[in-house]
Design a protein around this motif. Structure first.
Motif, PDB file in Angstrom:
ATOM      1  N   GLU A   1      18.972  -4.733   3.704  1.00 27.03           N
ATOM      2  CA  GLU A   1      19.000  -4.034   4.992  1.00 27.03           C
ATOM      3  C   GLU A   1      18.545  -2.580   4.845  1.00 27.03           C
ATOM      4  O   GLU A   1      17.862  -2.053   5.718  1.00 27.03           O
ATOM      5  N   ASN A   2      18.913  -1.913   3.716  1.00 29.17           N
ATOM      6  CA  ASN A   2      18.467  -0.533   3.458  1.00 29.17           C
ATOM      7  C   ASN A   2      16.945  -0.444   3.394  1.00 29.17           C
ATOM      8  O   ASN A   2      16.375   0.614   3.643  1.00 29.17           O
ATOM      9  N   LEU A   3      16.320  -1.539   2.968  1.00 26.49           N
ATOM     10  CA  LEU A   3      14.883  -1.525   2.729  1.00 26.49           C
ATOM     11  C   LEU A   3      14.068  -1.815   3.987  1.00 26.49           C
ATOM     12  O   LEU A   3      12.860  -1.609   3.995  1.00 26.49           O
ATOM     13  N   ARG A   4      14.710  -2.321   5.024  1.00 29.01           N
ATOM     14  CA  ARG A   4      13.983  -2.662   6.248  1.00 29.01           C
ATOM     15  C   ARG A   4      13.318  -1.422   6.844  1.00 29.01           C
ATOM     16  O   ARG A   4      13.844  -0.319   6.757  1.00 29.01           O
ATOM     17  N   GLY A   5      12.159  -1.630   7.454  1.00 27.49           N
ATOM     18  CA  GLY A   5      11.452  -0.547   8.112  1.00 27.49           C
ATOM     19  C   GLY A   5      10.343   0.070   7.282  1.00 27.49           C
ATOM     20  O   GLY A   5       9.541   0.834   7.803  1.00 27.49           O
ATOM     21  N   ALA A   6      10.298  -0.244   5.994  1.00 31.54           N
ATOM     22  CA  ALA A   6       9.229   0.248   5.115  1.00 31.54           C
ATOM     23  C   ALA A   6       9.035  -0.776   3.996  1.00 31.54           C
ATOM     24  O   ALA A   6       9.966  -1.500   3.649  1.00 31.54           O
ATOM     25  N   PRO A   7       7.838  -0.846   3.422  1.00 34.09           N
ATOM     26  CA  PRO A   7       7.632  -1.789   2.321  1.00 34.09           C
ATOM     27  C   PRO A   7       8.388  -1.364   1.060  1.00 34.09           C
ATOM     28  O   PRO A   7       8.673  -0.180   0.874  1.00 34.09           O
ATOM     29  N   ALA A   8       8.710  -2.340   0.245  1.00 31.35           N
ATOM     30  CA  ALA A   8       9.417  -2.072  -1.014  1.00 31.35           C
ATOM     31  C   ALA A   8       8.785  -2.889  -2.134  1.00 31.35           C
ATOM     32  O   ALA A   8       8.229  -3.966  -1.897  1.00 31.35           O
ATOM     33  N   LEU A   9       8.886  -2.352  -3.335  1.00 37.16           N
ATOM     34  CA  LEU A   9       8.428  -3.034  -4.535  1.00 37.16           C
ATOM     35  C   LEU A   9       9.648  -3.242  -5.426  1.00 37.16           C
ATOM     36  O   LEU A   9      10.270  -2.263  -5.848  1.00 37.16           O
ATOM     37  N   LEU A  10      10.019  -4.497  -5.670  1.00 35.58           N
ATOM     38  CA  LEU A  10      11.119  -4.816  -6.582  1.00 35.58           C
ATOM     39  C   LEU A  10      10.509  -5.288  -7.889  1.00 35.58           C
ATOM     40  O   LEU A  10       9.658  -6.183  -7.894  1.00 35.58           O
TER      41      LEU A  10
ATOM     42  N   ARG B   1       3.638   8.268  -7.257  1.00 35.41           N
ATOM     43  CA  ARG B   1       3.039   8.915  -6.084  1.00 35.41           C
ATOM     44  C   ARG B   1       2.144   7.929  -5.324  1.00 35.41           C
ATOM     45  O   ARG B   1       2.124   7.910  -4.096  1.00 35.41           O
ATOM     46  N   MET B   2       1.401   7.093  -6.043  1.00 38.92           N
ATOM     47  CA  MET B   2       0.524   6.102  -5.408  1.00 38.92           C
ATOM     48  C   MET B   2       1.343   5.153  -4.526  1.00 38.92           C
ATOM     49  O   MET B   2       0.947   4.826  -3.408  1.00 38.92           O
ATOM     50  N   PHE B   3       2.509   4.733  -5.011  1.00 37.69           N
ATOM     51  CA  PHE B   3       3.368   3.837  -4.224  1.00 37.69           C
ATOM     52  C   PHE B   3       3.964   4.573  -3.031  1.00 37.69           C
ATOM     53  O   PHE B   3       3.994   4.053  -1.915  1.00 37.69           O
ATOM     54  N   LEU B   4       4.433   5.795  -3.254  1.00 37.38           N
ATOM     55  CA  LEU B   4       4.993   6.598  -2.157  1.00 37.38           C
ATOM     56  C   LEU B   4       3.948   6.841  -1.071  1.00 37.38           C
ATOM     57  O   LEU B   4       4.248   6.732   0.126  1.00 37.38           O
ATOM     58  N   ASP B   5       2.733   7.158  -1.481  1.00 39.89           N
ATOM     59  CA  ASP B   5       1.667   7.434  -0.517  1.00 39.89           C
ATOM     60  C   ASP B   5       1.368   6.211   0.348  1.00 39.89           C
ATOM     61  O   ASP B   5       0.935   6.357   1.489  1.00 39.89           O
ATOM     62  N   ALA B   6       1.598   5.020  -0.190  1.00 45.06           N
ATOM     63  CA  ALA B   6       1.386   3.777   0.562  1.00 45.06           C
ATOM     64  C   ALA B   6       2.660   3.350   1.301  1.00 45.06           C
ATOM     65  O   ALA B   6       2.690   2.290   1.931  1.00 45.06           O
ATOM     66  N   GLY B   7       3.717   4.175   1.204  1.00 41.72           N
ATOM     67  CA  GLY B   7       4.951   3.891   1.932  1.00 41.72           C
ATOM     68  C   GLY B   7       5.968   3.054   1.191  1.00 41.72           C
ATOM     69  O   GLY B   7       7.018   2.741   1.739  1.00 41.72           O
TER      70      GLY B   7
ATOM     71  N   VAL C   1      10.245   1.988  -4.550  1.00 43.98           N
ATOM     72  CA  VAL C   1      10.247   1.231  -5.807  1.00 43.98           C
ATOM     73  C   VAL C   1      11.689   1.068  -6.281  1.00 43.98           C
ATOM     74  O   VAL C   1      12.443   2.040  -6.346  1.00 43.98           O
ATOM     75  N   ILE C   2      12.062  -0.191  -6.618  1.00 44.01           N
ATOM     76  CA  ILE C   2      13.404  -0.486  -7.118  1.00 44.01           C
ATOM     77  C   ILE C   2      13.283  -1.356  -8.361  1.00 44.01           C
ATOM     78  O   ILE C   2      12.710  -2.446  -8.313  1.00 44.01           O
ATOM     79  N   GLY C   3      13.807  -0.854  -9.476  1.00 45.16           N
ATOM     80  CA  GLY C   3      13.870  -1.625 -10.706  1.00 45.16           C
ATOM     81  C   GLY C   3      15.234  -2.292 -10.810  1.00 45.16           C
ATOM     82  O   GLY C   3      16.252  -1.641 -10.569  1.00 45.16           O
ATOM     83  N   ILE C   4      15.262  -3.583 -11.156  1.00 43.09           N
ATOM     84  CA  ILE C   4      16.516  -4.335 -11.239  1.00 43.09           C
ATOM     85  C   ILE C   4      16.616  -4.992 -12.609  1.00 43.09           C
ATOM     86  O   ILE C   4      15.695  -5.686 -13.044  1.00 43.09           O
TER      87      ILE C   4
ATOM     88  N   GLU D   1       8.022  -4.395   5.726  1.00 40.50           N
ATOM     89  CA  GLU D   1       9.065  -3.703   6.481  1.00 40.50           C
ATOM     90  C   GLU D   1      10.015  -4.651   7.204  1.00 40.50           C
ATOM     91  O   GLU D   1      11.120  -4.261   7.566  1.00 40.50           O
ATOM     92  N   ALA D   2       9.603  -5.917   7.398  1.00 40.09           N
ATOM     93  CA  ALA D   2      10.457  -6.902   8.080  1.00 40.09           C
ATOM     94  C   ALA D   2      11.233  -7.787   7.100  1.00 40.09           C
ATOM     95  O   ALA D   2      11.962  -8.682   7.522  1.00 40.09           O
ATOM     96  N   GLY D   3      11.052  -7.573   5.788  1.00 38.19           N
ATOM     97  CA  GLY D   3      11.783  -8.366   4.804  1.00 38.19           C
ATOM     98  C   GLY D   3      11.072  -9.625   4.361  1.00 38.19           C
ATOM     99  O   GLY D   3      11.687 -10.553   3.833  1.00 38.19           O
ATOM    100  N   VAL D   4       9.749  -9.675   4.542  1.00 39.81           N
ATOM    101  CA  VAL D   4       8.952 -10.836   4.147  1.00 39.81           C
ATOM    102  C   VAL D   4       8.180 -10.489   2.872  1.00 39.81           C
ATOM    103  O   VAL D   4       7.639  -9.382   2.744  1.00 39.81           O
ATOM    104  N   LEU D   5       8.133 -11.441   1.939  1.00 43.71           N
ATOM    105  CA  LEU D   5       7.415 -11.221   0.678  1.00 43.71           C
ATOM    106  C   LEU D   5       5.905 -11.189   0.927  1.00 43.71           C
ATOM    107  O   LEU D   5       5.357 -12.098   1.553  1.00 43.71           O
ATOM    108  N   THR D   6       5.256 -10.140   0.438  1.00 48.61           N
ATOM    109  CA  THR D   6       3.803 -10.002   0.560  1.00 48.61           C
ATOM    110  C   THR D   6       3.098 -10.132  -0.794  1.00 48.61           C
ATOM    111  O   THR D   6       1.880 -10.217  -0.852  1.00 48.61           O
ATOM    112  N   PHE D   7       3.888 -10.123  -1.871  1.00 42.82           N
ATOM    113  CA  PHE D   7       3.344 -10.281  -3.223  1.00 42.82           C
ATOM    114  C   PHE D   7       4.445 -10.837  -4.100  1.00 42.82           C
ATOM    115  O   PHE D   7       5.590 -10.388  -4.021  1.00 42.82           O
ATOM    116  N   VAL D   8       4.085 -11.845  -4.905  1.00 48.59           N
ATOM    117  CA  VAL D   8       5.036 -12.472  -5.833  1.00 48.59           C
ATOM    118  C   VAL D   8       4.315 -12.684  -7.154  1.00 48.59           C
ATOM    119  O   VAL D   8       3.243 -13.300  -7.189  1.00 48.59           O
TER     120      VAL D   8
END
Length: 158
Positions: free
Chosen positions: A30-39, A62-68, A71-74, A132-139
């Motif tokens: 839920e925290n990640l909604r509204g913007a893309p995320a990279l896990l 910076r490249m990831f931030l500039d694209a919105g 980044v989260i490492g788990i 931003e909607a919680g759908v996977l765009t890259f796996v």
């Protein structure tokens, strides 16, 4: 015999997550909604390949931030180990602890792998982009560390 691991695909809803983070916070889907995320899921802080991957992401943050992207490492490391890893490597992004492996299992990033000729249970180095909607765009499962950034640049259009 263990059950077949989950294999997520582009277009799937990202599985829920709620994990403690370095520095004392929590990260949820839920925290990640509204913007893309990279896990990115990695086996262990302060090991050679994981440190290389973490530093490559740091050096290209910076490249990831500039694209919105956030980044989260788990990893399965406890929070104090993540705090040390983030401090020693000057990591600017969130590190989350999945000691129970529940989130890794939900993403298909925990299971059998071959380590030095022996089959073991562990973290399967994997990367996921979530929109931003919680759908996977890259796996990508079984990420190759040396080509990680180039692969993300190509597949995410960075």
């Amino acid at each position: 015999m263990s059950p077949a691991p989950v294999k997520l695909a582009v277009g799937d809803a990202a599985p829920a997550l709620d994990l403690p983070t370095a520095g004392g916070g929590r990260i949820t889907l839920e925290n990640l909604r509204g913007a893309p995320a990279l896990l990115w899921f990695y086996p262990a802080a302060n090991t050679s390949l994981c440190t290389k991957q973490a530093c490559d992401l740091r050096d290209n943050h910076r490249m990831f931030l500039d694209a919105g992207y956030r980044v989260i490492g788990i990893s399965p490391d406890p929070v104090p180990e993540l705090d040390r890893f983030a401090a020693e490597q000057d990591l600017p992004y969130t590190l989350a602890s999945d000691e129970s492996h529940e989130v890794m299992t939900a993403y298909g990033a925990w299971g059998e792998k071959n380590m030095y000729g022996k089959i073991v249970q562990g973290t399967i180095r994997s990367t996921f982009a979530i929109d931003e909607a919680g759908v996977l765009t890259f796996v990508k499962y079984r990420v190759g560390t040396p080509k990680h950034i180039a692969l993300l640049q190509e597949k995410l259009g960075l």
